[in-house]
Design an enzyme around this catalytic site. Structure first.
Site, PDB file in Angstrom:
ATOM      1  CB  THR A  28     -57.760  20.060   5.316  1.00 43.92           C
ATOM      2  OG1 THR A  28     -58.826  21.012   5.354  1.00 43.92           O
ATOM      3  CG2 THR A  28     -56.647  20.513   6.228  1.00 43.92           C
ATOM      4  CB  CYS A  29     -61.484  20.129   1.439  1.00 41.17           C
ATOM      5  SG  CYS A  29     -62.420  20.625   2.897  1.00 41.17           S
ATOM      6  CG  PHE A  30     -59.229  20.523  -2.557  1.00 42.54           C
ATOM      7  CD1 PHE A  30     -60.315  19.857  -3.093  1.00 42.54           C
ATOM      8  CD2 PHE A  30     -59.354  21.874  -2.259  1.00 42.54           C
ATOM      9  CE1 PHE A  30     -61.507  20.534  -3.344  1.00 42.54           C
ATOM     10  CE2 PHE A  30     -60.531  22.550  -2.505  1.00 42.54           C
ATOM     11  CZ  PHE A  30     -61.609  21.877  -3.052  1.00 42.54           C
TER      12      PHE A  30
END
Length: 313
Positions: A264-266
């Site tokens: 999710t962060c990327f």
């Protein structure tokens, strides 16, 4: 509701509404959207638009039912005597959405609604309902204006403001597709993953043809940790990446048995090379529904895994 609150409680509540307005302004400035599920009753006053009867009935279908019956009593053949007997209990008061009862005019709790004053009652009732949330919305607009100038707010429609604060409610698949990159290699040395890879084309067909907007939002949340896309390309802080799914790529592994993996962060999705759309849809929807915890993409282990997938971070 503000009714019945002490001055301290009232001031404290208005500060909280102002804080919500500040959060809206930060969302516009930073493009970090919020999932505010407000109706037009809230959004319209923020851009100096007029709340209508239709806006109120959209959230409270019974808000004007009594008023309409009273206003149209003569047309429906109700006599003056019958009306006065039926409405003997009714006063110039209104029950708010929070359950409190307030007067529609000074001393209204002592004034009976009768044949002669019934239309005045209806006008006061409608006016109060249309302005029931004005104080709270004014506070939110003050908070918003500390981040976004008042002059700019007047340029928005209420739907524009909603999109700027929350992102697009309707997931624009073509916009997402235009902001997508591909990384890694296909199974059994079939070349690099691209927009023309069979499982990638199947993925976009699934989003277009198989999923409704609610399911697309769940998928976006699974991949990115937010349920809405930016308004335009400039709003994306990074590209969406569809990448190889290493766990399913060994020669003795069946991709149809694996779930997709999201970082999710990327904004990355490890997508197995499913053999058909039914299987892809089943696995993707299972992941979207049951695997919604945000992962630890900022950890060293996650970075190493992403790098192993031939994706630059």
């Amino acid at each position: 509701t503000m009714v019945g609150r002490s001055p301290w409680q009232r001031d404290r509540m208005l500060e909280m509404y102002e804080f919500v307005g500040k959060l809206m302004g930060l969302a516009i400035r930073t493009l970090n959207y919020h999932s505010f599920h407000f109706s037009g009753v809230v959004w319209k006053p923020l851009v100096y638009d007029q709340v209508t009867v239709a806006d109120i009935t959209a959230i409270d279908a019974l808000a004007f039912k009594t008023g309409e019956s009273i206003y149209n009593a003569e047309r429906k053949g109700v006599s003056e005597d019958s009306f006065n007997k039926a409405m003997a209990h009714l006063r110039f008061t209104v029950k708010l959405s929070g359950g409190s009862v307030v007067e529609l005019m000074p001393g209204g709790s002592k004034v009976k609604v009768n044949w002669e004053n019934r239309k005045r009652y209806c006008r006061l009732l409608t006016d109060y309902k249309l302005n029931e949330y004005r104080v709270q919305c004014d506070a939110m607009r003050r908070g918003l204006a500390t981040v976004v100038p008042y002059q700019i707010l007047s340029l928005f429609t209420w739907r524009d403001l909603q999109d700027q604060v929350c992102g697009r409610i309707v997931v624009d698949v073509q916009l997402l597709k235009s902001m997508t990159r591909y990384a890694g290699f296909r199974k059994n040395g079939r070349g690099r993953i691209s927009a023309f890879s069979p499982h990638v084309k199947m993925f976009w067909r699934m989003m277009d043809e198989r999923m409704d907007n609610f399911q697309r939002s769940k998928l976006i949340f699974f991949i990115w940790g937010r349920s809405r896309l930016p308004v335009n390309r400039q709003g994306f802080e990074r590209h969406f990446t569809i990448m190889a799914h290493p766990a399913s790529q060994r020669s003795n592994k069946n991709p149809d048995r694996y779930l997709p993996v999201a970082h999710t962060c990327f904004f990355q999705l490890e997508l197995p090379e499913y053999s058909n759309m039914d299987t892809m849809y089943e696995k993707v929807m299972f992941a979207c529904t049951h695997c919604t915890s945000i992962d630890g993409d900022t950890t060293a282990a996650a970075r190493a895994a992403a790098q192993a997938g031939n994706t630059a971070l």
